[in-house]
Design an enzyme around this catalytic site. Structure first.
Site, PDB file in Angstrom:
ATOM      1  N   CYS A  87      58.567  31.748  78.512  1.00  0.00           N
ATOM      2  CA  CYS A  87      58.338  31.668  79.956  1.00  0.00           C
ATOM      3  C   CYS A  87      57.423  30.480  80.293  1.00  0.00           C
ATOM      4  CB  CYS A  87      57.788  33.005  80.467  1.00  0.00           C
ATOM      5  SG  CYS A  87      57.877  33.130  82.265  1.00  0.00           S
ATOM      6  N   HIS A 119      60.917  37.651  78.120  1.00  0.00           N
ATOM      7  CA  HIS A 119      59.683  38.046  77.430  1.00  0.00           C
ATOM      8  C   HIS A 119      59.983  39.014  76.291  1.00  0.00           C
ATOM      9  CE1 HIS A 119      56.649  36.283  80.159  1.00  0.00           C
ATOM     10  NE2 HIS A 119      57.594  36.417  81.067  1.00  0.00           N
ATOM     11  N   GLU A 173      57.920  39.841  73.994  1.00  0.00           N
ATOM     12  CA  GLU A 173      56.723  40.636  73.703  1.00  0.00           C
ATOM     13  C   GLU A 173      56.593  41.833  74.640  1.00  0.00           C
ATOM     14  OE1 GLU A 173      56.770  37.774  75.192  1.00  0.00           O
ATOM     15  OE2 GLU A 173      55.667  38.114  77.052  1.00  0.00           O
TER      16      GLU A 173
END
Lengths: 267, 1007
Positions: free
Chosen positions: A95, A223, A225
């Protein structure tokens, strides 16, 4: 020796906690280092195998997302970064980190040029920041070490400036080189799509992530994570009833590939 | 030297801002527009070499792939929008302070500046200058904070446009004035009103008496104050007292003595402080019984012990007045401001989650009176402000609701809240305790001080009208604050400070004044405060509410280390003075004393107000109407009502999963687009514990009876938590509440004021009764009392003043610990063949319902209110909630949803289209006690009910658990994507396609 991961923080970067948690889960040593400390002593980059440029709102995304941070890399860390790349180490940018990578010229890295900006990420076609989960198709012909063994992904995007733009020559070259790693995909057939909201930003060729020619530097908008736990899945209750709840969050796989690569090649 | 860098999208590249602006102009004004092209303009007022300028253009301001440096442009009309002097320009200041130095490797000087503007180049042959002005002022800019320049192409050809920098030219001389209070009562009131002090006569007289006291005068002489101030307050002192004693800071109404008379029962009573009687004392008692409340109602936020490792810290604020004048700035300041409450609680918490609640006028309103912003603009601006504030700070949104009513057109309500966590102990000390000791150094951390936000606290304690002051409006800067909070958490863990609090309402006067209470005194120098620009008088520095600042107390031996770390993190920290045990609040400007007040007088000198409250039950018309024939259509219309319809378009723009902790998200279901009853988030990585978050609200019940409104919203918040798998509070289960009042009292002790105060008394009584019944401790709350608007109209040539009040608005928030998040449940149906149950009894309680509103508007153009407002039977509710918790604990449920606004009909539809499976339901099986009407059963908003689905093999076990409650199996989940409801006569009353219903629900506020 354990794989060592460097996560620069500060200036409005904000995905450090979940990112660090994943690497620790995988047995890596991971340090959060404030950008100012890194700029004061750039040599510390040498102690690490992986540089993880996390997401966030670095410098508030003022002027353009990631541009100020890209200048920190270009103006203050360039020597060490080029050295880091030359020694076959790994970089991942998610990102805000991806925006930083392309604006600093670290991607796409054509012919060993890790300095020139060739592509950009601009304002979504919708004109809005949006948080939504998207289906992603993985290019199996890409040599990206991060996506090894992964066919598809379902991850959240959370950005206002995620639309890939470049000239046709660069895009064509990315395609020819199989540097396009991730595509926004249709939930129906799993194929790359330009249809909103499955393609959340109108990205050229439905690109969601690219790597450099070596496959070691990887930038992506979604994302990974944010999917460290199966319970992060927006519909996990439905998966559970269907008996399909995964044992771990599939976002971990990307980091595991990176860590395994380090174990095999760099330690 | 001045440089202007004008950046545009290359030909062929999409100009998203331009395209969206064109659409907005067309939909807002119905003008014909050919195109709108936009330019970003960076103006730099600094000494730069030619080479440096080129470097900045190439590497910073222009994206070479899609943008170019624009020179001559052609257009019909040109509009340039930029901030007024003194308004925070976040992009400009980042450019100056961070971006340019990163490239040039040198800092720009203090008097050099960068500012940004946006140009809109409009092509349209139809527009007149007046039209363009309307576009500029009504749509593109807010004249309160922005300047607009409008020029036609022909004018531009004739003369070159001049652009001046929005710099504040500060005055050179500094003034300290005395206020002569030895004047008549009328004069005293005039001083208060003209100074926006919001002090009433009695308070002004108390201040006057203080400054005439012999010992005070002697002491002021002794320390060498100027003779002019011996028996008169300085401006700094009067301002400081006004801030400290403001309704906003001291909650004067909540702490007043109230003579309450209930005309219904004839009972009269004397209430000494609503807050102590109905909130603090009962909550503390419940908290003591339960054992896990760590801190309530005294620090900036409340705190509870979540487990052995962490405390949860929680606070909700309102930011109504500024949001009415400048929605974006008001709202971003609201969210970034409430962030500082957990940050300034105990030793300082890490910020985890944000929540919001908004009340607006209808975005489809046609006309608004002069001086009022259009509700669509307010809505868009408020959302954008909280979106930017939260997203840029990396704090996910975990809950958000909107409520619409025309009265909020004049006075929107903006609730913003933040949940934080901190370790139970930090460096061996309990984290929720803090203390400043004599000798500790006062350090201000974070942003600089300007005139922005002066009088915020007193302003929010006054009613709004067209001439409301604008200096109270400011724009928050989340990035400066994020850097500060990252730094402070690091300093906290290194034990570098002892005490911390935020600079919010009242600025330094409050933050230092509050901390000085720990050791009974302080002395500090305003000349040391870093300023955004020169020319602020000492009193302005003292009370300025410039954002992004915290005040800390540091032990002298740790000052150096604190300042060094601050510098390394790019955060400004400044020593202002020290705490001492002098009994005085002592402020200087250089060596001149500008304020010297007894600590006791400052904090305890405020006289208590005495107020009267009289309750007389209002009686509304009981609507009498035929049941609509077309119930399919009725359900569709209900789904599309503003208070029911989808708000996804806005919700998606909030980052709701940064940190990766979300377990039940804001939006759930097969297509992830229907709001969940409550959200659940992890607080720690690798744990199976979670925090559930939900709220209750319904201002439409307030008109009938604020007692039952309060009971209903407490029940709503609780049952939302129960619905996702939570449990009622116990010694082992953390479950707490927060109360946030937005009331509408414009005049005290008038007939209207007495009634409104009685409404407040009733709400408080219900709060105490139901928190006691459910054993929920409130740990924090807030009130905003003057949500009224003075509308000045000319009727028949006469000027009249009309007070428009919001309905009494209360938000009750519930937070609960979930021990095992894997056992939580969501609201969407999940499997055909599952059995559908309704739990709890439905009454014909349609008073204040959305259905009555709809029918009234349809039949007579004005909503029906009715009288039969929903009530709460806490004993049967608790039994139901315990049984539901047992069922979710045993994983017997596939889905569960609690009906709120719109009742069973709306809840059934949402449940079905969220899950993507149909339902077949028989209304005859719904447990119901009331007049036999399909529409009543479908749309009554009775409390304490659930609709849930159970797999058929779990039927027996489920029914065994539910056996002591009222429940009934009312139907079955079907594969066919239709909602089929049999009416009380056994015929199909509703037979509608889910897609169709979902569209009706999505269209109202869709894209």
């Amino acid at each position: 020796m354990k794989p060592r991961v460097l996560v620069p923080v500060g200036y409005g970067l904000n995905c450090e906690e979940e990112t660090v948690y994943i690497y620790r889960l995988l047995g890596a040593e991971v340090d959060k280092v404030h950008m100012n400390d890194l700029i004061e002593n750039p040599k510390i980059i040498r102690d690490y195998h992986i540089l993880d440029l996390i997401g966030g709102f670095v410098d508030g995304d003022h002027i353009a997302a990631g541009i100020i941070h890209a200048n920190r890399l270009r103006y203050d860390l360039e020597g060490e970064l080029q050295e880091f790349i030359q020694t076959d180490k790994l970089i991942i940018g998610i990102c805000n980190g991806f925006q930083t990578l392309v604006k600093a010229g670290l991607l796409p890295g054509f012919e060993g040029d890790y300095k020139s900006q060739r592509i950009t990420l601009i304002c979504n076609d919708s004109g809005k920041f949006e948080d939504r989960w998207v289906h992603l198709a993985v290019n199996r012909d890409s040599n990206c070490i991060w996506t090894k063994g992964i066919e598809k992904l379902y991850l959240p995007v959370r950005h206002g400036e995620g639309k890939i733009r470049s000239d046709p020559f660069v895009l064509d070259k990315l395609k020819q080189n199989d540097q396009i790693v991730l595509f926004y995909a249709s939930p129906v057939d799993g194929k790359p799509t330009m249809i909103y909201p499955h393609n959340p930003n109108g990205s050229d060729m439905a690109i969601a992530g690219i790597c450099d020619p070596t496959g070691r530097i990887f930038g992506l908008m979604p994302h990974r994570e944010a999917f460290w736990s199966p319970y992060n899945h927006p519909k996990w209750h439905r998966l559970k009833i269907a008996g399909k709840l995964p044992r771990e969050g599939p976002g971990i796989k990307l980091s595991r590939n990176g860590i395994e690569y380090v174990r095999e090649h760099l330690i | 030297m001045s440089f202007r860098i004008k950046v545009g999208s290359k030909p062929g590249e999409k100009d998203v801002l331009g395209e969206n602006t064109k659409k907005e102009i067309e939909s807002f004004f119905h003008f014909n527009i050919d195109s709108v092209v936009t330019r970003k303009v960076y103006s730099i007022d600094a000494t730069l070499s030619e080479k440096e300028l080129q470097l900045l253009e190439r590497d910073l301001f222009i994206d070479a792939i899609t943008e170019y440096l624009c020179e001559e442009d052609t257009f019909d009309w040109f509009i340039e929008v930029g901030y007024k002097p003194g308004v925070t320009d976040n992009v400009g200041s980042t450019s100056k302070n961070v971006a340019i130095p990163a490239i040039l490797h040198r800092k720009l000087k203090d008097d050099e500046s960068v500012w940004t503007t946006t140009q809109y180049l409009i092509n349209s042959e139809d527009l007149t200058e007046n039209d363009v002005e309307r576009i500029g002022i009504k749509l593109l800019a807010n004249p309160i904070i922005e300047d607009v320049k409008i020029v036609s192409y022909d004018q531009m050809k004739k003369e070159e446009l001049k652009f001046t920098s929005p710099k504040i030219k500060g005055k050179q001389d500094i003034n300290i004035n005395a206020y002569n209070l030895n004047v008549s009562d009328e004069e005293l009131i005039k001083i208060s009103t003209e100074g926006v002090l919001a002090l009433i006569l009695e308070e002004m007289k108390t201040i006057k008496e203080y400054f005439n006291k012999e010992d005070v005068i002697v002491e002021r002489k002794r320390i060498g104050m100027d003779e002019a101030f011996w028996d008169k307050p300085t401006d700094a002192e009067l301002e400081c007292l006004a801030q400290t004693w403001s309704e906003h800071c001291k909650h004067k109404i909540f702490n007043s003595i109230i003579h309450h008379k209930d005309e219904e029962t004839g009972k009269e009573e004397l209430i000494d402080s609503l807050f102590n009687t109905y909130i603090k004392n009962p909550s503390n008692k419940i908290g003591d019984e339960l054992g896990w409340v760590a801190s309530s109602f005294h620090d900036n936020a409340g705190a509870v012990k979540f487990n052995d490792r962490i405390l949860v810290v929680d606070k909700i604020e309102t930011h109504n007045s500024p949001s009415a004048l400048e929605p974006y700035g008001g709202a971003i300041t609201g969210i970034v401001g409430v962030n500082r409450d957990p940050m300034g609680t105990g030793k300082g918490a890490k910020l985890m989650f944000n929540v919001f609640g908004y009340c607006f006028g209808s975005p489809h309103t046609k006309e608004v009176p002069e001086g009022v912003l259009h509700p669509k603009r307010i809505r868009d601006g408020v959302h954008k402000g909280v979106i930017d504030g939260g997203n840029q700070s990396g704090i996910p949104l975990v809950s958000g609701w909107e409520f619409f009513d025309e009265r909020y057109t004049f006075r929107p309500i903006v609730y913003c809240g933040t949940i934080g966590v901190m370790p139970v102990e930090i460096n061996g000390e309990p984290s929720h305790l803090k203390k400043a000791d004599p000798g500790n150094v006062i350090i201000m951390v974070g942003g600089r001080v300007g005139k922005d936000g002066i009088h915020g606290a007193t302003f929010s304690s006054a009613e709004l009208d067209k001439e409301s002051p604008v200096q109270a409006v400011q724009i928050g800067d989340p990035i400066t604050q994020k850097k500060m909070s990252d730094f402070l958490l690091g300093a906290r863990d290194l034990d570098l400070y002892k005490c911390i609090t935020d600079n919010g309402a009242g600025g330094l006067s409050s933050s230092v004044g509050e901390m000085a209470r720990y050791c009974n005194g302080c002395k500090f120098d305003l000349k040391k405060v870093p300023l955004k620009y020169q020319g602020l008088d000492p009193w302005e520095i003292l009370v300025s509410e410039s954002q992004e600042r915290m005040t800390v107390a540091v032990e002298p031996e740790k000052v150096e280390q604190f300042l060094e770390l601050s510098k390394k993190r790019g955060v400004e920290s400044t020593i202002l003075g020290y705490f001492e045990n002098s009994g005085r609040f002592h402020v200087t400007y250089g060596d001149k004393t500008v304020a010297y007040l007894d600590m006791e007088f400052l904090h305890e000198g405020l006289p208590k107000m005495e107020l009267e409250a009289i309750w007389k039950r209002p009686i509304f018309e009981d609507p009498d109407f035929e049941q609509p024939k077309e119930m399919n259509k009725t359900l569709e219309v209900m789904l599309g009502r503003l208070n029911i319809c989808s708000k996804e378009e806005k919700l998606r723009q909030y980052d709701h999963e940064v940190k990766g902790l979300s377990v039940i998200k804001l939006l759930v279901g097969e297509e992830c687009d229907v709001p969940s009853d409550a959200t659940v988030s992890f607080l720690e990585y690798g744990s199976m514990e979670g925090l559930a978050v939900a709220e209750g609200k319904n201002p439409h019940y307030s008109e009938i009876d604020t007692y039952h409104m309060t009971a209903s919203i407490i029940d709503e918040a609780i049952r939302r938590i129960i619905a996702i798998g939570g449990k009622l509070p116990s010694k082992n289960t953390v479950f707490y509440g927060l109360d946030n009042f937005c009331w509408n009292i414009s005049t005290l002790n008038s007939e209207e004021g007495k009634f409104k105060l009685a409404q407040l008394v009733r709400a408080n009584k219900a709060l105490a009764d139901y928190c006691e019944a459910f054993k929920i401790p409130c740990i924090s709350g807030k009130d905003s009392m003057k949500n009224v608007w003075k509308l000045r109209e000319t009727v028949n040539g006469k000027k009249v003043e009309k007070i428009i009040s919001i309905p009494p608005t209360l938000m009750f928030s519930a937070r609960a610990k979930i021990n095992d998040i894997s056992k939580t449940v969501t609201m969407d149906v999940k499997k055909p063949g599952d059995l559908i149950y309704v739990i709890g009894l439905t009454f014909d309680e349609l008073g204040g319902s959305e259905y009555y509103s709809y029918i009234g508007e349809k039949l007579r153009g004005k909503r029906y209110i009715g009288n039969n407002v929903p009530k709460v039977d806490a004993e049967s509710a608790k039994k139901i909630y315990r049984s539901i918790s047992e069922a979710t604990g045993k994983e017997l449920l596939h889905s569960i949803h609690t009906p709120t606004i719109g009742g069973l009909g709306v809840a059934l539809a949402k449940k079905a289209f969220a899950g993507g499976y149909g339902m077949e339901v028989d209304l005859r099986k719904v447990p119901y006690d009331g007049k036999s009407r399909n529409d009543y059963v479908l749309f009554s908003q009775s409390n304490s009910r659930f609709i849930l689905t159970v797999p058929s093999e779990k039927k027996e076990e489920f029914e065994r658990i539910m056996r002591e409650n009222i429940y009934s199996q009312i139907g079955i989940v079907i594969q066919d994507t239709k909602l089929k409801i049999k009416g009380l006569d056994g015929n199909f009353l509703i037979d509608s396609d889910l897609d169709f219903l979902k569209k009706a629900w999505k269209n109202t506020l869709g894209n």
